[in-house]
Design a protein around this motif. Sequence first.
Motif, PDB file in Angstrom:
ATOM      1  N   ASP A   1     -25.663  86.677 -27.530  1.00 51.43           N
ATOM      2  CA  ASP A   1     -26.572  87.134 -28.588  1.00 51.43           C
ATOM      3  C   ASP A   1     -26.710  88.653 -28.578  1.00 51.43           C
ATOM      4  OD1 ASP A   1     -26.902  84.487 -29.103  1.00 51.43           O
ATOM      5  OD2 ASP A   1     -29.009  84.371 -28.485  1.00 51.43           O
ATOM      6  N   THR A   2     -26.919  89.208 -29.745  1.00 55.20           N
ATOM      7  CA  THR A   2     -27.220  90.630 -29.882  1.00 55.20           C
ATOM      8  C   THR A   2     -28.474  90.769 -30.737  1.00 55.20           C
ATOM      9  OG1 THR A   2     -25.924  90.884 -31.925  1.00 55.20           O
ATOM     10  CG2 THR A   2     -24.749  91.162 -29.825  1.00 55.20           C
ATOM     11  N   PRO A   3     -29.106  91.954 -30.741  1.00 56.15           N
ATOM     12  CA  PRO A   3     -30.297  92.128 -31.586  1.00 56.15           C
ATOM     13  C   PRO A   3     -30.029  91.837 -33.059  1.00 56.15           C
ATOM     14  CG  PRO A   3     -30.119  93.930 -30.018  1.00 56.15           C
ATOM     15  CD  PRO A   3     -28.857  93.138 -29.904  1.00 56.15           C
ATOM     16  N   ASN A   4     -28.798  92.018 -33.495  1.00 50.13           N
ATOM     17  CA  ASN A   4     -28.465  91.810 -34.903  1.00 50.13           C
ATOM     18  C   ASN A   4     -27.935  90.410 -35.204  1.00 50.13           C
ATOM     19  OD1 ASN A   4     -29.107  94.521 -35.517  1.00 50.13           O
ATOM     20  ND2 ASN A   4     -27.060  95.186 -34.845  1.00 50.13           N
ATOM     21  N   GLN A   5     -27.535  89.686 -34.153  1.00 46.34           N
ATOM     22  CA  GLN A   5     -26.973  88.357 -34.371  1.00 46.34           C
ATOM     23  C   GLN A   5     -27.376  87.416 -33.235  1.00 46.34           C
ATOM     24  OE1 GLN A   5     -22.666  87.993 -34.295  1.00 46.34           O
ATOM     25  NE2 GLN A   5     -22.720  86.392 -35.873  1.00 46.34           N
TER      26      GLN A   5
END
Length: 445
Positions: free
Chosen positions: A117-121
Amino acid sequence: MLNGQKIGLAMLTAIVFSSMVGAGIFSLPQNMAEVAGANAIITAWLITGVGILFLAGCFLHLSRLKPELDGGIYTYAKTGFGDLAGFFSAWGYWLCATIGVVGYLVVAFAALGSFVDTPNQVIFGEGNTLWALLGESFILWLVHYLVLRGVKQAAFINLLATLAKSLPLIAFIIFACYAFDIDTFNTDRAGTSLEVPFMDQVKSTMLITLWVFTGIEGATVLSQRAKRRADIGRATYIGVILALVIYIAITLLSLGVMSRADVAALSNPSMAGIMAHMTGSLGKWAISIGLVISVLASYLSWILYSAEVPYTAAKYQAFPRIFTKQNAQGTPTASLMLTSFTVQLCLLMIFLTGEGYNLLVRISTSMILIPYFLVGAYLVKLSFTQSERWHIKAVGLGAIIYGVWLIYAAGIDNLLLSLLLYAPGLMIFYYSRYQARQQTLQPPS
């Protein structure tokens, strides 16, 4: 039961150990540090260690005093306190096991989410996204197929997975011993910064410590599948002692690597964060991979338990008789299907509500309180009725005291929650009794 599907001591011990040492251990440092200081945690482990050994002693002595009683928790409650008590024990245990395996799947995909996971996805999040639901459902039905192939085959795979998942746990303990700092451990030992009284801190850890020991009864649940009756008690004690040593080591050593407040602030699985603090990202990867293996091994153990309980209860007419069906490999097919569909429904509810692992732990642990209490109560009743030796009576009384303490420590909210989940089971019980009466009234063909 086919002879080829019988399970030996090593596999029984692995099932007991694996069902206890699952997802919970990887979140244990943060779960404990969040609610208690080191002094309260030490006290909690002392209470739990003594109590859980008393409970293990109950399973050991009952397996010897009543070797004819297969199925463990259900048959002990039924024989000791009647059909309704037996049903409630089976129903509560089945719900505990089934909700517990949902928790294992959720925390496994939450661990994967910490990497992808990333902050954008957000792909897997806390194990409650659409992609997590799809992945969890795939594993659910893959394991369903595996168990259909036979309980012994599933138990052997569980043994291999248990050996594999033990390696990162041992590595964590070794690194934590090396990094342990006594000054860090002594920082806020009383948990003063929590602003919570000492005994409330101890009470707050009780459902956590009980959760990580659920599975202690695994050898007795699968007792009719054991090669030798003596292996049931041995597997229980070996599994409990190994788990207890590992739990205490990981919990207390973590507080010497990072301060209580820092451990409490970690996201779960917190062991990965502590390992990253000691060794960098490579250690975090090792722990996370160990978590996934551990969760799958424990999931396999708990699916075996979940499928076994309705099957055993149905043989005694406490569940509808359809759950007595087995395939050629000795797997209770209808019972397994009920469990898998229930897990799938719970996964869907987790996705729709956005809830996560901690709620599942609370619900699952609440459901096991009554079944465990009845095991101790039955040993007390049996030991006094048969005038057994004093130490057997003491084991039963010790387990009852521990059971009462757990019910008190759980609090009124968790007791009310468990009662709400026990209530629907009454419909199943009365339908099963009606079905049994109708079968009795039918003339022989």
